[in-house]
Design an enzyme around this catalytic site. Structure first.
Site, PDB file in Angstrom:
ATOM      1  N   GLU A   1      98.040  10.078  32.729  1.00  0.00           N
ATOM      2  CA  GLU A   1      99.725  11.221  32.490  1.00  0.00           C
ATOM      3  C   GLU A   1     100.049  10.927  31.132  1.00  0.00           C
ATOM      4  OE1 GLU A   1     102.752  10.808  34.848  1.00  0.00           O
ATOM      5  OE2 GLU A   1     103.964  12.116  33.536  1.00  0.00           O
TER       6      GLU A   1
ATOM      7  N   ASP B   1      97.984   8.376  37.342  1.00  0.00           N
ATOM      8  CA  ASP B   1      99.321   8.720  37.059  1.00  0.00           C
ATOM      9  C   ASP B   1      99.656   6.812  37.520  1.00  0.00           C
ATOM     10  OD1 ASP B   1     101.932   8.653  36.844  1.00  0.00           O
ATOM     11  OD2 ASP B   1     102.191  10.171  38.610  1.00  0.00           O
TER      12      ASP B   1
ATOM     13  N   ILE C   1     102.454   5.178  35.886  1.00  0.00           N
ATOM     14  CA  ILE C   1     103.850   4.637  37.282  1.00  0.00           C
ATOM     15  C   ILE C   1     104.358   6.484  37.754  1.00  0.00           C
ATOM     16  CG2 ILE C   1     105.866   4.250  37.594  1.00  0.00           C
ATOM     17  CD1 ILE C   1     105.375   2.168  35.495  1.00  0.00           C
ATOM     18  N   ASP C   2     104.227   6.792  38.855  1.00  0.00           N
ATOM     19  CA  ASP C   2     104.743   7.553  39.774  1.00  0.00           C
ATOM     20  C   ASP C   2     105.705   6.987  39.881  1.00  0.00           C
ATOM     21  OD1 ASP C   2     104.681  10.365  40.202  1.00  0.00           O
ATOM     22  OD2 ASP C   2     104.284   9.625  42.429  1.00  0.00           O
TER      23      ASP C   2
ATOM     24  N   THR D   1     108.922   7.027  37.063  1.00  0.00           N
ATOM     25  CA  THR D   1     109.170   6.533  36.672  1.00  0.00           C
ATOM     26  C   THR D   1     110.856   6.413  36.035  1.00  0.00           C
ATOM     27  OG1 THR D   1     107.081   7.403  34.766  1.00  0.00           O
ATOM     28  CG2 THR D   1     109.559   6.390  34.067  1.00  0.00           C
TER      29      THR D   1
ATOM     30  N   ASP E   1     100.041  13.289  39.476  1.00  0.00           N
ATOM     31  CA  ASP E   1     101.112  13.042  40.603  1.00  0.00           C
ATOM     32  C   ASP E   1     100.384  13.148  41.639  1.00  0.00           C
ATOM     33  OD1 ASP E   1     103.118  13.016  38.834  1.00  0.00           O
ATOM     34  OD2 ASP E   1     102.715  15.372  39.066  1.00  0.00           O
TER      35      ASP E   1
HETATM   36  P1  2AM Z   1     106.617  10.734  36.641  1.00  0.00           P
HETATM   37  O1  2AM Z   1     107.558  10.041  38.238  1.00  0.00           O
HETATM   38  O2  2AM Z   1     105.292   9.911  37.326  1.00  0.00           O
HETATM   39  O3  2AM Z   1     107.551  11.822  36.124  1.00  0.00           O
HETATM   40  C1  2AM Z   1     109.591  13.643  41.711  1.00  0.00           C
HETATM   41  O4  2AM Z   1     110.005  14.575  42.030  1.00  0.00           O
HETATM   42  C2  2AM Z   1     108.063  13.151  41.049  1.00  0.00           C
HETATM   43  O5  2AM Z   1     108.171  14.734  40.167  1.00  0.00           O
HETATM   44  C3  2AM Z   1     107.324  12.721  40.539  1.00  0.00           C
HETATM   45  O6  2AM Z   1     105.890  12.303  40.959  1.00  0.00           O
HETATM   46  C4  2AM Z   1     107.456  12.915  39.519  1.00  0.00           C
HETATM   47  O7  2AM Z   1     106.320  11.664  38.336  1.00  0.00           O
HETATM   48  C5  2AM Z   1     107.114  14.069  39.104  1.00  0.00           C
HETATM   49  N1  2AM Z   1     107.724  14.476  38.400  1.00  0.00           N
HETATM   50  C6  2AM Z   1     109.414  14.759  37.609  1.00  0.00           C
HETATM   51  N2  2AM Z   1     109.191  15.376  36.813  1.00  0.00           N
HETATM   52  C7  2AM Z   1     108.570  16.037  36.395  1.00  0.00           C
HETATM   53  C8  2AM Z   1     107.609  17.215  35.471  1.00  0.00           C
HETATM   54  N3  2AM Z   1     109.380  17.790  34.503  1.00  0.00           N
HETATM   55  N4  2AM Z   1     106.581  17.304  35.449  1.00  0.00           N
HETATM   56  C9  2AM Z   1     106.144  17.162  36.506  1.00  0.00           C
HETATM   57  N5  2AM Z   1     106.364  15.821  36.815  1.00  0.00           N
HETATM   58  C10 2AM Z   1     106.923  15.429  36.832  1.00  0.00           C
HETATM   59 CA    CA Z   2     104.016  11.200  37.983  1.00  0.00          CA
END
Ligand code: 2AM
Ligand code: CA
Length: 246
Positions: free
Chosen positions: A51, A67, A69-70, A72, A195
């Site tokens: 990512e 990923d 940290i999924d 974050t 993700d």
């Molecule tokens: P992340 O924390 O690695 O960004 C939560 O709804 C999920 O959506 C998480 O897996 C998060 O991953 C991802 N996510 C959140 N905002 C996003 C965005 N704007 N585009 C793509 N993925 C997103």
């Molecule tokens: Ca993610």
């Protein structure tokens, strides 16, 4: 260890804004660098997609999808619902998935054809058949991305039909909890492949079904819906009806 200590010591100054609502920390980058280094030390000819740092191109049939940290936002807010997600693709097919939630002490993994596990315990999707007995999860990646066509109207349509809904903030964990049978299903739109890649292997090996919103294979581009077979049918019925009338 990098995540657990990093989360304790995190301050506002450690945050970097990819966009107004999209945050990344030094810890995300540290974890990805650590994993890529470890993978390439062992498999120097393999490709990698992460990512934070993007792709390491290779001619190999193998590609790791990471990923670091999924979830974050949960991580930054000192909540435990975040995970490290690692998948392996062979000739474009997902064959291995590992999702680790350090703050929850849970390690999920699956290899294609060999079942899914949490720790050393085999896991299976729930046997819930009716929506009004089901607890599902969803997320709002679409809102962070500022999309007009978003999950809110779908949420309004589905949630009243369920027993209840949860929102953990890590799509990888949502898929694993569906695989574990703790959740009965999950849907979301606007996710990226990193993700969901590892969670998909785990969900399928736990007997779950995963498709896009139309029941096809174009996920995550056309949304993602995951559940046991019966509830997946129910979800797709609502989603296709909704998409047709929207
Ligand atoms: P992340 O924390 O690695 O960004 C939560 O709804 C999920 O959506 C998480 O897996 C998060 O991953 C991802 N996510 C959140 N905002 C996003 C965005 N704007 N585009 C793509 N993925 C997103
Ligand atoms: Ca993610």
């Amino acid at each position: 260890m990098i995540c657990l200590e990093g989360q304790q010591n995190l301050t506002f100054h450690d945050l970097e804004f990819k966009s107004t609502k999209d945050i990344v920390t030094e810890i995300d980058k540290k974890v990805e660098a650590f994993l890529v280094k470890a993978i390439l030390a062992r498999y120097p000819d393999h490709g990698v997609l992460g990512e934070e740092y993007g792709a390491v191109q290779a001619k190999s049939e193998f590609r790791w999808i990471i990923d670091p940290i999924d979830g974050t936002t949960s991580f930054v807010h000192r909540l435990p619902f975040y995970s490290i997600s690692i998948a392996l693709e062979k000739e474009g097919e997902l064959v291995l998935g590992v999702v680790y939630a350090p703050a929850l002490g849970q390690l999920f993994y699956a290899e294609k054809g060999k079942g899914a596990f949490v720790g050393d315990i085999p896991i299976h999707v729930s046997e819930t058949r009716e929506l009004d007995k089901a607890v599902m999860a969803t997320g709002f990646a679409c809102l962070r991305a500022g999309l007009q066509n978003n999950n809110l109207p779908i949420f309004n349509e589905i949630v009243p039909k369920l027993r209840d809904i949860r929102r953990f903030g890590s799509a990888a964990l949502d898929l694993c909890y569906t695989a574990l049978g703790s959740l009965d299903g999950f849907w979301e739109m606007n996710l990226n492949v990193y993700d969901i890649a590892a969670g998909i292997v785990i969900l399928k090996e736990a007997g779950g079904v995963v498709t896009d919103f139309t029941g096809g294979r174009q996920f995550p581009e056309k949304g993602i819906a995951a559940a046991n077979k019966d509830l997946h049918n129910e979800l797709i019925r609502i989603l296709t009806e909704f998409c047709a009338s929207a």
